[in-house]
Design a protein around this motif. Structure first.
Motif, PDB file in Angstrom:
ATOM      1  N   LYS A  75       0.826  -1.204   0.000  1.00 21.77           N
ATOM      2  CA  LYS A  75       0.000   0.000   0.000  1.00 21.77           C
ATOM      3  C   LYS A  75       0.860   1.254   0.000  1.00 21.77           C
ATOM      4  O   LYS A  75       1.983   1.233   0.494  1.00 21.77           O
ATOM      5  N   PRO A  76       0.282   2.361  -0.507  1.00 21.22           N
ATOM      6  CA  PRO A  76      -1.027   2.453  -1.162  1.00 21.22           C
ATOM      7  C   PRO A  76      -0.996   1.882  -2.568  1.00 21.22           C
ATOM      8  O   PRO A  76       0.055   1.841  -3.210  1.00 21.22           O
ATOM      9  N   ARG A  77      -2.162   1.445  -3.038  1.00 22.51           N
ATOM     10  CA  ARG A  77      -2.312   0.957  -4.408  1.00 22.51           C
ATOM     11  C   ARG A  77      -3.079   2.018  -5.195  1.00 22.51           C
ATOM     12  O   ARG A  77      -4.252   2.267  -4.950  1.00 22.51           O
ATOM     13  N   ASP A 146      -9.553  -3.091  -3.677  1.00 24.94           N
ATOM     14  CA  ASP A 146      -8.313  -2.918  -2.919  1.00 24.94           C
ATOM     15  C   ASP A 146      -7.510  -1.721  -3.418  1.00 24.94           C
ATOM     16  O   ASP A 146      -6.291  -1.663  -3.233  1.00 24.94           O
ATOM     17  N   ASP A 148      -6.657   2.394  -3.443  1.00 22.71           N
ATOM     18  CA  ASP A 148      -6.703   3.519  -2.513  1.00 22.71           C
ATOM     19  C   ASP A 148      -7.081   4.836  -3.185  1.00 22.71           C
ATOM     20  O   ASP A 148      -7.620   5.734  -2.528  1.00 22.71           O
TER      21      ASP A 148
END
Length: 390
Positions: A75-77, A146, A148
């Motif tokens: 993360k972040p994606r 999933d 962000d």
């Protein structure tokens, strides 16, 4: 390495791809494919990502021409969205070839920054933006679960970091009548085309009494076989647009009543179907738009203030319901050019179009650097999104 140095680095990486990205854009432009048929475009884009070290998955969300290409882990994606479908008859008169090339160009340019900062960049190929709301389907099937933050850049006639878009749903309507000789026995016929015309007239009357921002428009796709035969069948396709979903529901009922009244008046049987997927209004994340706007300005572009009226509809609105999103625009033509016109199609393959592609890719890549390298920026974006969706 500082954030400023990383941003300069990704900008240079985009510049290094300039000829390849222009070639990619022109290849898509010269081979226009309609929604869910973008086989060549999808193949070109996934091949480019795979060649540059991305983990590519084709046919995601049970859509043959959708794909994802990911680099990095954790993360972040951040998702960069590619569109690549064309318009019927007009080809790439919306400039989706530029959207696609800028997304993959920005993704590839981010590799070295991702290696240093961590996180992930995901290029998501989203088919059928025009007419079929491809992203809406992909949202329903979990493509953004999933992610962000999501962004893309759309060609236009102005540089804007924040734009509005209307909710939109389509209606397929059919009238079934009865054929007869139009001169010898017209009394034995039931005119399906007249029913469709009555429905159009009803909608024209309705337009006087709807909100200023709402829009209703349609075409007759079938209206008869010959002038001397009473048309036994007529069909049409219509779009209903509003600023908010509650008014969309209200307006849908009023529009449908125009068709029901035409059926009652003419005797033709009405059959209809609202589209399963509809375009949600765009909820722009202003914190994210501010970051993108400053990066676009840093490239020498004069970014206009946020738009106060909607430009149309986009399935990016559906994405904005589940993840912080922006849908900025970059100018590729003079203000006189009209999107969805032959002139805009030409602009999408012009030198000004190429500049828009490169600047769009740079601004996307620079923005991702800030999101990954500055956790406080990402936190502010998420905080706004949560407040927006309470």
């Amino acid at each position: 390495m500082s954030i400023g140095e990383l941003k300069r680095g990704v900008s240079a990486e985009v510049e290094a791809q300039r000829e390849e990205l222009i070639e990619l854009s022109l290849g898509i432009h010269q081979n226009p494919e309609l929604g869910f048929q973008e086989v060549k475009a999808s193949r070109r884009l996934t091949s480019y990502l795979k060649k540059n070290g991305f983990k590519v998955e084709k046919g995601i969300c049970q859509l043959d021409t959708a794909f994802s290409g990911e680099y990095g882990s954790g993360k972040p994606r951040i998702a960069l969205l590619a569109e690549y479908d064309a318009l019927p008859e007009l080809g790439h008169a919306c400039g989706h070839n530029i959207i696609a090339a800028s997304a993959v160009g920005a993704g590839v340019a981010l590799k070295s920054a991702i290696d240093q900062l961590g996180g992930s960049v995901v290029v998501i190929g989203t088919p059928a933006e025009e007419l079929h709301c491809g992203k809406g389907i992909m949202v329903q099937r979990g493509a953004f679960d999933d992610i962000d933050a999501a962004m893309m850049v759309h060609p236009s006639v102005v540089d804007v970091a924040s734009s509005l878009a209307l909710a939109c749903i389509s209606l397929e309507a059919e009238f079934i009548g009865k054929a007869a000789h139009a001169a010898a026995r017209p009394e034995d016929g039931i005119n399906a085309l007249e029913a469709m015309i009555l429905a159009f007239n009803g909608i024209n009357s309705l337009r006087q009494h709807i909100r200023d921002e709402a829009r209703i428009h349609g075409i007759i796709t079938k209206g008869g076989e010959a002038a001397n035969i009473v048309p036994a069948y007529a069909a049409g396709n219509f779009l209903v647009r509003t600023e908010d979903e509650s008014y969309l529901d209200e307006l849908k009922e009023k529009v449908l009543n125009c068709f029901k009244a035409a059926s009652l008046a003419s005797g033709a049987r009405l059959e209809y179907k609202w589209s399963e997927a509809y375009y949600a209004p765009l909820r722009v994340n202003m914190a994210l738009a501010e970051v993108f706007g400053k990066n676009l300005e840093a490239l020498g572009r004069n970014v206009a203030p946020p738009m106060n009226r909607a430009f149309g509809s986009t399935d990016m609105g559906n994405v904005s319901t589940v993840v912080p999103s922006i849908h900025p625009t970059v100018a590729i033509a003079s203000i006189e050019a009209l999107p969805h016109s032959p002139e805009f199609c030409s602009a999408a393959a012009s030198e000004m179009g190429h500049r828009g592609l490169i600047d769009g890719a740079k601004a996307l890549a620079m923005t991702v650097v800030e999101l990954i390298g500055q956790p406080e920026t990402m936190a502010r974006i998420k905080e706004e999104f949560l407040a927006q969706h309470k």
